[in-house]
Design a protein around this motif. Structure first.
Motif, mmCIF file in Angstrom:
data_model
loop_
_atom_site.group_PDB
_atom_site.id
_atom_site.type_symbol
_atom_site.label_atom_id
_atom_site.label_comp_id
_atom_site.label_asym_id
_atom_site.label_seq_id
_atom_site.Cartn_x
_atom_site.Cartn_y
_atom_site.Cartn_z
ATOM 1 N N CYS A 1 0.818 -1.214 0.000
ATOM 2 C CA CYS A 1 0.000 0.000 0.000
ATOM 3 C C CYS A 1 0.852 1.265 0.000
ATOM 4 O O CYS A 1 0.336 2.356 0.038
ATOM 5 C CB CYS A 1 -0.942 0.004 1.203
ATOM 6 S SG CYS A 1 -0.113 0.246 2.782
ATOM 7 N N GLU B 1 2.597 2.515 2.299
ATOM 8 C CA GLU B 1 2.654 3.197 3.579
ATOM 9 C C GLU B 1 4.114 3.197 4.036
ATOM 10 O O GLU B 1 4.850 2.241 3.789
ATOM 11 C CB GLU B 1 1.776 2.435 4.595
ATOM 12 C CG GLU B 1 1.742 3.018 5.982
ATOM 13 C CD GLU B 1 0.962 4.337 6.057
ATOM 14 O OE1 GLU B 1 0.226 4.639 5.102
ATOM 15 O OE2 GLU B 1 1.102 5.030 7.058
ATOM 16 N N CYS C 1 3.454 -4.503 7.267
ATOM 17 C CA CYS C 1 2.752 -3.227 7.327
ATOM 18 C C CYS C 1 1.589 -3.318 8.317
ATOM 19 O O CYS C 1 0.837 -4.288 8.298
ATOM 20 C CB CYS C 1 2.232 -2.872 5.939
ATOM 21 S SG CYS C 1 1.244 -1.377 5.890
ATOM 22 N N LYS D 1 -0.951 -1.516 8.286
ATOM 23 C CA LYS D 1 -2.227 -1.221 7.622
ATOM 24 C C LYS D 1 -2.752 -2.376 6.786
ATOM 25 O O LYS D 1 -3.926 -2.689 6.837
ATOM 26 C CB LYS D 1 -2.079 0.025 6.748
ATOM 27 C CG LYS D 1 -1.743 1.238 7.570
ATOM 28 C CD LYS D 1 -2.269 2.507 6.940
ATOM 29 C CE LYS D 1 -2.121 3.662 7.942
ATOM 30 N NZ LYS D 1 -2.534 4.933 7.383
ATOM 31 N N CYS D 2 -1.860 -2.992 5.992
ATOM 32 C CA CYS D 2 -2.363 -4.010 5.071
ATOM 33 C C CYS D 2 -1.721 -5.376 5.290
ATOM 34 O O CYS D 2 -2.113 -6.345 4.660
ATOM 35 C CB CYS D 2 -2.152 -3.545 3.629
ATOM 36 S SG CYS D 2 -0.426 -3.581 3.137
HETATM 37 ZN ZN LIG Z 1 0.548 -1.607 3.719
#
Ligand SMILES: [Zn+2]
Length: 59
Positions: A3, A5, A33, A35-36
């Motif tokens: 992603c 990030e 990560c 986030k993902c």
């Molecule tokens: Zn990510």
């Protein structure tokens, strides 16, 4: 990697991670990560084996 990030990870944390990882030295220590869950490749890191890893080299 997934992603795009970015996360700042302290060098000593990366190094500890590197020390515990006795796998392929051509692959840098990679964090997941938040986030993902994708792999995070270091923007720049010189490993304990003296190998330099640069994100720009693989893109
Ligand atoms: Zn990510």
């Amino acid at each position: 990697m997934t992603c795009h990030e970015k996360e700042e990870i302290p060098i000593n944390v990366v190094r500890d991670f590197d020390l515990m990882d006795d796998g392929d030295p051509t692959i840098p220590p990679m964090f997941a990560c938040e986030k993902c869950g994708g792999k995070m490749y270091p923007e720049y890191y010189k490993g304990i084996h003296g190998i330099e890893y640069k994100l720009s080299d693989i893109l």
